[in-house]
Scaffold this active site. Structure first.
Site, mmCIF file in Angstrom:
data_model
loop_
_atom_site.group_PDB
_atom_site.id
_atom_site.type_symbol
_atom_site.label_atom_id
_atom_site.label_comp_id
_atom_site.label_asym_id
_atom_site.label_seq_id
_atom_site.Cartn_x
_atom_site.Cartn_y
_atom_site.Cartn_z
ATOM 1 N N GLY A 125 5.702 -2.351 6.955
ATOM 2 C CA GLY A 125 7.092 -2.771 7.119
ATOM 3 C C GLY A 125 7.876 -1.901 8.082
ATOM 4 O O GLY A 125 7.442 -0.814 8.465
ATOM 5 N N GLU A 126 9.023 -2.421 8.502
ATOM 6 C CA GLU A 126 9.932 -1.685 9.388
ATOM 7 C C GLU A 126 11.076 -1.149 8.517
ATOM 8 O O GLU A 126 11.931 -1.919 8.055
ATOM 9 C CB GLU A 126 10.447 -2.639 10.483
ATOM 10 C CG GLU A 126 11.671 -2.134 11.238
ATOM 11 C CD GLU A 126 11.528 -0.708 11.771
ATOM 12 O OE1 GLU A 126 10.574 -0.427 12.503
ATOM 13 O OE2 GLU A 126 12.396 0.126 11.430
ATOM 14 N N CYS A 158 -1.566 -3.679 14.933
ATOM 15 C CA CYS A 158 -1.337 -3.269 13.545
ATOM 16 C C CYS A 158 -1.716 -4.375 12.569
ATOM 17 O O CYS A 158 -1.325 -5.535 12.751
ATOM 18 C CB CYS A 158 0.142 -2.909 13.377
ATOM 19 S SG CYS A 158 0.612 -2.676 11.658
ATOM 20 N N SER A 193 8.657 4.896 17.364
ATOM 21 C CA SER A 193 7.406 4.512 18.037
ATOM 22 C C SER A 193 7.735 3.862 19.378
ATOM 23 O O SER A 193 8.280 2.759 19.419
ATOM 24 C CB SER A 193 6.639 3.519 17.156
ATOM 25 O OG SER A 193 6.282 4.139 15.947
ATOM 26 N N LEU A 194 7.384 4.555 20.438
ATOM 27 C CA LEU A 194 7.731 4.067 21.779
ATOM 28 C C LEU A 194 6.557 3.294 22.387
ATOM 29 O O LEU A 194 6.709 2.192 22.867
ATOM 30 C CB LEU A 194 8.116 5.267 22.652
ATOM 31 C CG LEU A 194 9.050 5.001 23.806
ATOM 32 C CD1 LEU A 194 10.377 4.420 23.319
ATOM 33 C CD2 LEU A 194 9.298 6.294 24.584
ATOM 34 N N HIS A 195 5.403 3.904 22.419
ATOM 35 C CA HIS A 195 4.131 3.299 22.868
ATOM 36 C C HIS A 195 4.075 2.973 24.356
ATOM 37 O O HIS A 195 2.995 2.665 24.878
ATOM 38 C CB HIS A 195 3.787 2.021 22.098
ATOM 39 C CG HIS A 195 3.757 2.193 20.607
ATOM 40 N ND1 HIS A 195 3.191 3.281 19.986
ATOM 41 C CD2 HIS A 195 4.240 1.388 19.615
ATOM 42 C CE1 HIS A 195 3.319 3.138 18.672
ATOM 43 N NE2 HIS A 195 3.955 2.027 18.421
ATOM 44 N N ASN A 217 -6.388 4.317 15.762
ATOM 45 C CA ASN A 217 -7.438 4.064 14.760
ATOM 46 C C ASN A 217 -7.820 2.600 14.845
ATOM 47 O O ASN A 217 -7.002 1.753 14.469
ATOM 48 C CB ASN A 217 -6.879 4.263 13.338
ATOM 49 C CG ASN A 217 -7.134 5.635 12.805
ATOM 50 O OD1 ASN A 217 -7.899 6.404 13.359
ATOM 51 N ND2 ASN A 217 -6.477 5.931 11.707
ATOM 52 N N CYS A 239 3.072 8.520 1.677
ATOM 53 C CA CYS A 239 3.457 7.530 2.689
ATOM 54 C C CYS A 239 3.793 6.236 1.947
ATOM 55 O O CYS A 239 2.967 5.736 1.176
ATOM 56 C CB CYS A 239 2.312 7.313 3.670
ATOM 57 S SG CYS A 239 2.667 6.013 4.874
ATOM 58 N N CYS A 271 3.597 -5.733 15.962
ATOM 59 C CA CYS A 271 2.900 -4.837 16.896
ATOM 60 C C CYS A 271 1.444 -5.318 16.980
ATOM 61 O O CYS A 271 0.783 -5.484 15.944
ATOM 62 C CB CYS A 271 2.958 -3.393 16.414
ATOM 63 S SG CYS A 271 4.646 -2.805 16.151
ATOM 64 N N CYS A 325 5.286 -7.474 7.789
ATOM 65 C CA CYS A 325 6.227 -6.901 8.754
ATOM 66 C C CYS A 325 6.510 -7.932 9.841
ATOM 67 O O CYS A 325 5.617 -8.669 10.258
ATOM 68 C CB CYS A 325 5.639 -5.637 9.379
ATOM 69 S SG CYS A 325 6.787 -4.825 10.503
ATOM 70 N N SER A 365 9.876 6.432 9.987
ATOM 71 C CA SER A 365 9.254 5.997 11.237
ATOM 72 C C SER A 365 9.683 4.579 11.557
ATOM 73 O O SER A 365 9.484 3.672 10.761
ATOM 74 C CB SER A 365 7.725 6.069 11.079
ATOM 75 O OG SER A 365 7.099 5.572 12.231
ATOM 76 N N CYS A 404 -1.881 1.400 8.224
ATOM 77 C CA CYS A 404 -1.223 0.563 7.233
ATOM 78 C C CYS A 404 -1.649 -0.891 7.346
ATOM 79 O O CYS A 404 -1.887 -1.412 8.405
ATOM 80 C CB CYS A 404 0.294 0.697 7.335
ATOM 81 S SG CYS A 404 0.988 0.022 8.827
ATOM 82 N N GLU A 439 0.830 -1.199 0.000
ATOM 83 C CA GLU A 439 0.000 0.000 0.000
ATOM 84 C C GLU A 439 0.871 1.257 0.000
ATOM 85 O O GLU A 439 1.970 1.255 0.550
ATOM 86 C CB GLU A 439 -0.856 0.033 1.269
ATOM 87 C CG GLU A 439 -1.740 -1.173 1.420
ATOM 88 C CD GLU A 439 -2.414 -1.222 2.772
ATOM 89 O OE1 GLU A 439 -2.318 -0.233 3.542
ATOM 90 O OE2 GLU A 439 -3.033 -2.248 3.067
HETATM 91 S S1 SF4 Z 1 3.231 -0.772 13.341
HETATM 92 FE FE1 SF4 Z 1 4.893 -0.696 11.823
HETATM 93 S S2 SF4 Z 1 6.528 -1.913 12.814
HETATM 94 FE FE2 SF4 Z 1 4.633 -2.443 13.891
HETATM 95 S S3 SF4 Z 1 3.859 -4.281 12.819
HETATM 96 FE FE3 SF4 Z 1 2.884 -2.463 11.873
HETATM 97 S S4 SF4 Z 1 4.199 -1.985 10.111
HETATM 98 FE FE4 SF4 Z 1 5.397 -3.309 11.484
#
Ligand code: SF4
Length: 347
Positions: free
Chosen positions: A165-166, A118, A220-222, A296, A104, A115, A111, A197, A339, A90
């Site tokens: 993805g990372e 996600c 991204s700390l969270h 979201n 973006c 997370c 990934c 990011s 995403c 995407e």
């Molecule tokens: S938030 Fe980013 S790093 Fe985490 S699983 Fe989704 S795409 Fe991967």
């Protein structure tokens, strides 16, 4: 057949020179692809006809195709692309009131970070994208802004590497793609207008810092403590919050760019006063900006967006603690711009 967009400008020049052709032809091809926004060599009318067919035999320009295009009322547009091996990724165009046109992009299919909130990580990592596949996303999104003659100020002005993805797990492909994005012969987006990011890979953060490019880094700390963070980002369990913050400070020292720490706010999980208090303690005196991002919801996942009152309380505690905080809402909620949602919807 080679993918044109996987070639660096030097490699393309070498292709011409090896065939006894002038190297400036490479610049002409790049200008047609990025400035002229053409998709076929046949449209490159200042190249000799025989050379156009020679190029068409040797290279493909687009290896992906748009299989879905969604538009939201706020101007956000999202593309689902199918790659040559039928994998899907995407990319998104975001518009704002200040005439910013932000793309973006994704860097991987799936990934590995997992997370829990996600959609992209639900099925794990399939593969890394190649540079050319990352650049193709830029070209597909650029085409949403119209042709060169009709575009006026319709140029991509900013980029966020926040899609599937990372990014720091695929720097080998990402760095050449960003070189094209920032080149005057490519998209000409200033490096300071590109945000990468990451979920927080210290080795990747340090490698990025070594590039000596002023990309903006968002980490991204969270969560402020390892136990909660490991619940939210299970694949990051070998990486402590302390090591992520140390790498972020190194990035600031090397590049002069303050890192943004992103905190996805999830109802009843990390949005309570004690979580805010721990974050204040952890971040006090550090040169960071903090983006609090109310979650979201993703269909099929049990996580919820915090109430407005809980968000205000959380942010208020951070500000009282002296932290520099902004609340950010993701655009394009109605088209699943978090995403990975569009890709999963098609499978
Ligand atoms: S938030 Fe980013 S790093 Fe985490 S699983 Fe989704 S795409 Fe991967």
């Amino acid at each position: 057949m080679l993918h044109l967009l996987d070639q660096t400008p030097d490699q393309l020049q070498a292709w011409f020179v090896e065939r006894g052709l002038p190297s400036y032809r490479a610049g002409q091809v790049w200008r047609w692809v990025f400035g002229g926004r053409v998709a076929e060599f046949e449209q490159m009318t200042d190249l000799p006809r025989a050379l156009r067919s020679q190029l068409a035999d040797a290279f493909g320009i687009f290896t992906s195709r748009v299989v879905k295009h969604q538009q939201a009322d706020d101007g956000t547009e999202k593309l689902l692309l199918e790659l040559a091996d039928a994998q899907r990724i995407e990319c998104v165009l975001l518009r704002d009131d200040q005439e910013h046109r932000t793309i973006c992009i994704s860097t991987q299919v799936g990934c590995a970070m997992g997370c829990v909130f996600c959609a992209s990580g639900l099925d794990g990592l399939v593969r890394n994208l190649r540079s050319g596949e990352i650049i193709e996303q830029m070209l597909h999104v650029q085409r949403l802004l119209g042709s060169e003659t009709e575009r006026g100020d319709q140029r991509l002005s900013h980029m966020v590497v926040m899609g599937m993805g990372e990014p720091l797990a695929n720097l080998d492909a990402l760095l050449p793609a960003l070189a094209v994005a920032t080149s005057p012969d490519g998209l000409g987006i200033g490096a300071r207008r590109i945000t990468i990011s990451t979920v927080g890979l210290p080795a990747g953060i340090r490698r990025l810092a070594e590039q000596d490019r002023p990309y903006h880094l968002a980490v991204s700390l969270h969560a402020a403590d390892d136990a909660l963070r490991n619940r939210l980002v299970p694949a990051g369990s070998k990486v402590s919050v302390a090591s992520i913050l140390a790498a972020s400070e190194d990035y600031f020292e090397k590049t002069g760019r303050r890192v943004t720490l992103e905190y996805g706010l999830l109802a009843d999980l990390n949005d309570r006063p004690e979580h805010a208090g721990r974050l204040v303690t952890r971040l006090q005196g550090r040169p960071a900006l903090i983006n609090v991002i109310p979650y979201n919801p993703v269909p099929g996942l049990p996580y919820r967006r915090p109430t407005a009152a809980a968000t205000a309380r959380f942010v208020g505690t951070l500000r009282q603690g002296g932290l520099n905080v902004k609340i950010r809402y993701r655009k394009g909620d109605r088209i699943g711009a978090a995403c990975g949602q569009l890709r999963r919807g098609r499978q």
